[in-house]
Structure formats: C-alpha cells, structure tokens
Motif scaffolding. Structure first.
Motif, PDB file in Angstrom:
ATOM      1  N   SER A  95       4.110  79.173 -78.925  1.00  0.00           N
ATOM      2  CA  SER A  95       3.789  79.041 -80.347  1.00  0.00           C
ATOM      3  C   SER A  95       3.801  80.395 -81.042  1.00  0.00           C
ATOM      4  CB  SER A  95       2.431  78.358 -80.528  1.00  0.00           C
ATOM      5  OG  SER A  95       1.376  79.193 -80.106  1.00  0.00           O
ATOM      6  N   LEU A  96       3.341  81.432 -80.336  1.00  0.00           N
ATOM      7  CA  LEU A  96       3.365  82.774 -80.916  1.00  0.00           C
ATOM      8  C   LEU A  96       4.798  83.275 -81.082  1.00  0.00           C
ATOM      9  CD1 LEU A  96       0.389  84.436 -78.998  1.00  0.00           C
ATOM     10  CD2 LEU A  96       0.450  83.756 -81.399  1.00  0.00           C
ATOM     11  N   LEU A  97       5.643  82.972 -80.116  1.00  0.00           N
ATOM     12  CA  LEU A  97       7.044  83.387 -80.212  1.00  0.00           C
ATOM     13  C   LEU A  97       7.745  82.722 -81.394  1.00  0.00           C
ATOM     14  CD1 LEU A  97       8.118  83.297 -76.448  1.00  0.00           C
ATOM     15  CD2 LEU A  97       7.858  85.327 -77.876  1.00  0.00           C
ATOM     16  N   TYR A  98       7.339  81.503 -81.698  1.00  0.00           N
ATOM     17  CA  TYR A  98       7.998  80.757 -82.766  1.00  0.00           C
ATOM     18  C   TYR A  98       7.412  81.045 -84.149  1.00  0.00           C
ATOM     19  CZ  TYR A  98      11.109  78.047 -79.843  1.00  0.00           C
ATOM     20  OH  TYR A  98      12.131  77.674 -78.995  1.00  0.00           O
ATOM     21  N   GLN A  99       6.561  82.068 -84.249  1.00  0.00           N
ATOM     22  CA  GLN A  99       6.016  82.445 -85.551  1.00  0.00           C
ATOM     23  C   GLN A  99       6.934  83.393 -86.310  1.00  0.00           C
ATOM     24  OE1 GLN A  99       3.187  81.057 -86.834  1.00  0.00           O
ATOM     25  NE2 GLN A  99       3.239  79.833 -84.958  1.00  0.00           N
ATOM     26  N   ASP A 100       7.910  83.962 -85.618  1.00  0.00           N
ATOM     27  CA  ASP A 100       8.769  84.964 -86.250  1.00  0.00           C
ATOM     28  C   ASP A 100      10.224  84.709 -85.867  1.00  0.00           C
ATOM     29  OD1 ASP A 100      10.030  88.004 -86.017  1.00  0.00           O
ATOM     30  OD2 ASP A 100       8.640  87.760 -87.696  1.00  0.00           O
ATOM     31  N   LYS A 101      11.127  85.032 -86.760  1.00  0.00           N
ATOM     32  CA  LYS A 101      12.539  84.715 -86.539  1.00  0.00           C
ATOM     33  C   LYS A 101      13.158  85.519 -85.400  1.00  0.00           C
ATOM     34  CE  LYS A 101      13.501  83.141 -91.242  1.00  0.00           C
ATOM     35  NZ  LYS A 101      14.308  83.348 -92.477  1.00  0.00           N
ATOM     36  N   ALA A 102      12.726  86.770 -85.229  1.00  0.00           N
ATOM     37  CA  ALA A 102      13.319  87.604 -84.174  1.00  0.00           C
ATOM     38  C   ALA A 102      13.034  87.042 -82.779  1.00  0.00           C
ATOM     39  CB  ALA A 102      12.828  89.045 -84.296  1.00  0.00           C
ATOM     40  N   PRO A 103      11.759  86.786 -82.421  1.00  0.00           N
ATOM     41  CA  PRO A 103      11.515  86.183 -81.102  1.00  0.00           C
ATOM     42  C   PRO A 103      12.075  84.769 -80.989  1.00  0.00           C
ATOM     43  CG  PRO A 103       9.458  86.403 -82.341  1.00  0.00           C
ATOM     44  CD  PRO A 103      10.491  87.175 -83.078  1.00  0.00           C
ATOM     45  N   MET A 104      12.164  84.057 -82.116  1.00  0.00           N
ATOM     46  CA  MET A 104      12.786  82.731 -82.080  1.00  0.00           C
ATOM     47  C   MET A 104      14.244  82.838 -81.652  1.00  0.00           C
ATOM     48  SD  MET A 104      11.304  80.689 -85.418  1.00  0.00           S
ATOM     49  CE  MET A 104      12.470  79.342 -85.190  1.00  0.00           C
ATOM     50  N   ALA A 105      14.914  83.883 -82.140  1.00  0.00           N
ATOM     51  CA  ALA A 105      16.312  84.099 -81.769  1.00  0.00           C
ATOM     52  C   ALA A 105      16.435  84.410 -80.279  1.00  0.00           C
ATOM     53  CB  ALA A 105      16.897  85.241 -82.595  1.00  0.00           C
ATOM     54  N   LEU A 106      15.485  85.185 -79.758  1.00  0.00           N
ATOM     55  CA  LEU A 106      15.493  85.495 -78.326  1.00  0.00           C
ATOM     56  C   LEU A 106      15.282  84.230 -77.499  1.00  0.00           C
ATOM     57  CD1 LEU A 106      13.416  88.814 -78.242  1.00  0.00           C
ATOM     58  CD2 LEU A 106      15.897  88.551 -78.150  1.00  0.00           C
ATOM     59  N   CYS A 107      14.382  83.367 -77.972  1.00  0.00           N
ATOM     60  CA  CYS A 107      14.153  82.096 -77.273  1.00  0.00           C
ATOM     61  C   CYS A 107      15.418  81.245 -77.272  1.00  0.00           C
ATOM     62  CB  CYS A 107      13.006  81.326 -77.933  1.00  0.00           C
ATOM     63  SG  CYS A 107      11.382  82.074 -77.712  1.00  0.00           S
ATOM     64  N   PHE A 108      16.103  81.231 -78.394  1.00  0.00           N
ATOM     65  CA  PHE A 108      17.350  80.461 -78.483  1.00  0.00           C
ATOM     66  C   PHE A 108      18.360  80.956 -77.452  1.00  0.00           C
ATOM     67  CE2 PHE A 108      21.724  80.263 -80.093  1.00  0.00           C
ATOM     68  CZ  PHE A 108      21.887  78.885 -80.191  1.00  0.00           C
ATOM     69  N   ILE A 109      18.459  82.277 -77.315  1.00  0.00           N
ATOM     70  CA  ILE A 109      19.398  82.850 -76.342  1.00  0.00           C
ATOM     71  C   ILE A 109      18.995  82.467 -74.920  1.00  0.00           C
ATOM     72  CG2 ILE A 109      20.258  85.013 -75.354  1.00  0.00           C
ATOM     73  CD1 ILE A 109      19.938  86.242 -78.172  1.00  0.00           C
ATOM     74  N   MET A 110      17.706  82.622 -74.612  1.00  0.00           N
ATOM     75  CA  MET A 110      17.242  82.338 -73.249  1.00  0.00           C
ATOM     76  C   MET A 110      17.341  80.859 -72.897  1.00  0.00           C
ATOM     77  SD  MET A 110      14.008  84.933 -72.655  1.00  0.00           S
ATOM     78  CE  MET A 110      13.137  84.570 -74.187  1.00  0.00           C
ATOM     79  N   ASP A 111      17.240  80.001 -73.900  1.00  0.00           N
ATOM     80  CA  ASP A 111      17.268  78.562 -73.645  1.00  0.00           C
ATOM     81  C   ASP A 111      18.678  77.974 -73.685  1.00  0.00           C
ATOM     82  OD1 ASP A 111      14.547  78.542 -73.312  1.00  0.00           O
ATOM     83  OD2 ASP A 111      14.116  78.013 -75.395  1.00  0.00           O
ATOM     84  N   SER A 112      19.659  78.831 -73.909  1.00  0.00           N
ATOM     85  CA  SER A 112      21.053  78.387 -73.907  1.00  0.00           C
ATOM     86  C   SER A 112      21.781  79.016 -72.727  1.00  0.00           C
ATOM     87  CB  SER A 112      21.742  78.793 -75.218  1.00  0.00           C
ATOM     88  OG  SER A 112      23.139  78.590 -75.129  1.00  0.00           O
ATOM     89  N   ASN A 113      22.239  78.197 -71.805  1.00  0.00           N
ATOM     90  CA  ASN A 113      22.951  78.728 -70.642  1.00  0.00           C
ATOM     91  C   ASN A 113      24.248  79.422 -71.044  1.00  0.00           C
ATOM     92  OD1 ASN A 113      21.075  77.912 -68.702  1.00  0.00           O
ATOM     93  ND2 ASN A 113      21.939  75.848 -68.614  1.00  0.00           N
ATOM     94  N   ILE A 114      24.893  78.904 -72.078  1.00  0.00           N
ATOM     95  CA  ILE A 114      26.156  79.496 -72.524  1.00  0.00           C
ATOM     96  C   ILE A 114      25.917  80.877 -73.130  1.00  0.00           C
ATOM     97  CG2 ILE A 114      28.082  79.268 -74.131  1.00  0.00           C
ATOM     98  CD1 ILE A 114      27.848  76.238 -73.829  1.00  0.00           C
TER      99      ILE A 114
END
Length: 263
Positions: A95-114
């Motif tokens: 939830s803390l990671l999803y409070q800001d766009k920058a860490p959200m982008a990192l989560c998107f990268i980590m959660d995408s195998n491609i």
C-alpha cells in the motif's frame, strides 16, 4: 513512543549498521575488520551523553542478521524483535508503494516477466536491499524471478526466520507480535517497560505517542485482506516462499519462541 520517555535517546535506522552489513556480506571487508567496526559503531551510537541515561536503537528489518554479532559483543544489552502478521506486513508495504507513481512504476516492472527480462536490475536491487542480508542460501528461492509481493514476502520471512533461529540457539531475544501489542496498547506498553526496566511512571508519556497516527492520510483499507486482494498466483508464490523458510502460510499466525505475553 520511546522518545517520550525522559532521558531516552532514540536512534531510528542508523545507516552505519546497514552499510557495515552490506560491506561484510559482499566480502569487501574481512571478518576481523567487520567485528571491530561493528563494535566501534555500536559504541559510538551509544556513547555516554549527559543529556541521556539510555539509548534505544531501532534498526532496519533488513539487518536482522547483524543481531547475533552485536549480541556477542554486547551481551548485556536488551534485544527486542517486533514483527507483524505476514499478510498485514506485505500488504502494508504494498500500500505504501502504491502511494506514489515512481514506486508504482517499479512494481509494474517487477510484476511483468516481459519488462523484467528487459530491465532485470529492478528486481535484483529491490531484492538486494530488502532481503539479501537476511536471506537463507539453501531455500531455492531466486530473487531475480520474484514479483513485488514475492520479494516483500521474502523480506518478512528472512527477518523472522533469522530471529527464530537465534531463539532456537539460545540467544535471549524478546519477540513482540504487533497485532498482540495493539490489542491493548497501554497494557502492552506497561509490560514492555517492565521488560526494559523502565519505571512505570513514564507509562503515560509513552502511551501518548501511540495516539499519533504517523500514517495519516495513507489508506490501507484496500489491502487489509491479503488473501482476497492478491491474485491466486501471488498467494501461491508467497506461500511457497514462507514454506521454504519453514514458516506458516500467508496470514496464518506465527509465534517466535519467547514471544512476550502481553495480555
């Protein structure tokens, strides 16, 4: 809450301990250098000061592995390990990671195998800074293939497993489950002060600090039920990681030996 106690110096997450841990784990310093520097570092952090009669050091979870070495050098110190329920810990971090766009982008990268195949360093460094120091090498877990949820689960598991191992080997570490503590904060704080040999007259002041919401404005409601909020794949990944560390499934209560009885 400890900062409300007169004569108490609180040192939150000192960088010196974290840096030493990484230097030694990466074999950039020898064992004898590490032990000398670690002892000197702790002495400097806790050096005598006429303004304070006690020091409370709160370290980062990623350096739990240093606790054994510190305990060997300073056996008379009091050591406490507070941890949360696994699902609440993971979901709170998400939830803390999803409070800001920058860490959200990192989560998107980590959660995408491609995308992670193209940018593998994102998973690598997130695992490195959260799990590397505490990890068990024989778990079969590959940090480069974990999702955000997997890395956060591994961080919780590695830290808790380190403390459980210390207790098993006879080290005197008191453990506190955060949810138990918050069931009756004032009563729990009273027990904690007794364990630390702090006079009960300071209870009221310390208890006042518990009324302050340091996460005001941060919404956790969407993430409170981990097993419903996570995908089936993420839940399976988390459970497999916890199993590899010999811990209970995500969300199940896990008690470390020596858990303080706060009721």
């Amino acid at each position: 809450m400890m900062h409300r106690i007169p004569g108490m110096l609180v040192l939150p997450e000192p960088d010196a301990l974290t840096t030493l841990g990484f230097l030694y784990k990466n074999k950039q310093i020898q064992a004898n250098e590490y032990n000398q520097l670690l002892a000197s570092c702790v002495r400097l952090l806790c050096k005598p000061d006429d303004r304070y009669s006690a020091v409370f050091v709160k370290t980062r979870p990623c350096v739990t592995s240093l606790m054994e070495d510190i305990m060997k050098a300073f056996p008379r110190f009091r050591y406490l390990f507070m941890y949360r329920n696994s699902s609440k810990s993971v979901m709170s971090s998400l939830s803390l990671l999803y409070q800001d766009k920058a860490p959200m982008a990192l989560c998107f990268i980590m959660d995408s195998n491609i995308v992670s195949t193209i940018l593998p360093f994102v998973r690598y460094y997130f695992y490195y800074y959260n799990v590397f120091l505490n990890e068990k090498t024989n778990t079969g877990i590959n940090g480069k293939k974990l999702s955000t949820t997997g890395i956060l689960t591994a961080a919780w598991a590695a830290s808790v497993a380190q403390t459980a191992e210390l207790r098993y080997r006879g080290y005197n570490v008191g453990s506190i489950l955060y949810e138990d503590f918050m069931n009756n904060p004032r009563r729990s704080l009273s027990v904690l002060l007794q364990v630390l040999d702090i006079r009960s007259e300071h209870l009221a002041g310390a208890a006042e600090a518990l009324k302050v919401d340091f996460n005001k404005g941060v919404s956790h409601e969407l993430f409170m039920d981990a097993r419903r909020a996570m995908s089936t794949e993420n839940r399976l990944e988390a459970d497999n990681i916890l199993k590899a560390y010999g811990l209970s499934k995500l969300g199940e209560r896990y008690e470390i030996s020596g858990l303080l009885k706060l009721a």
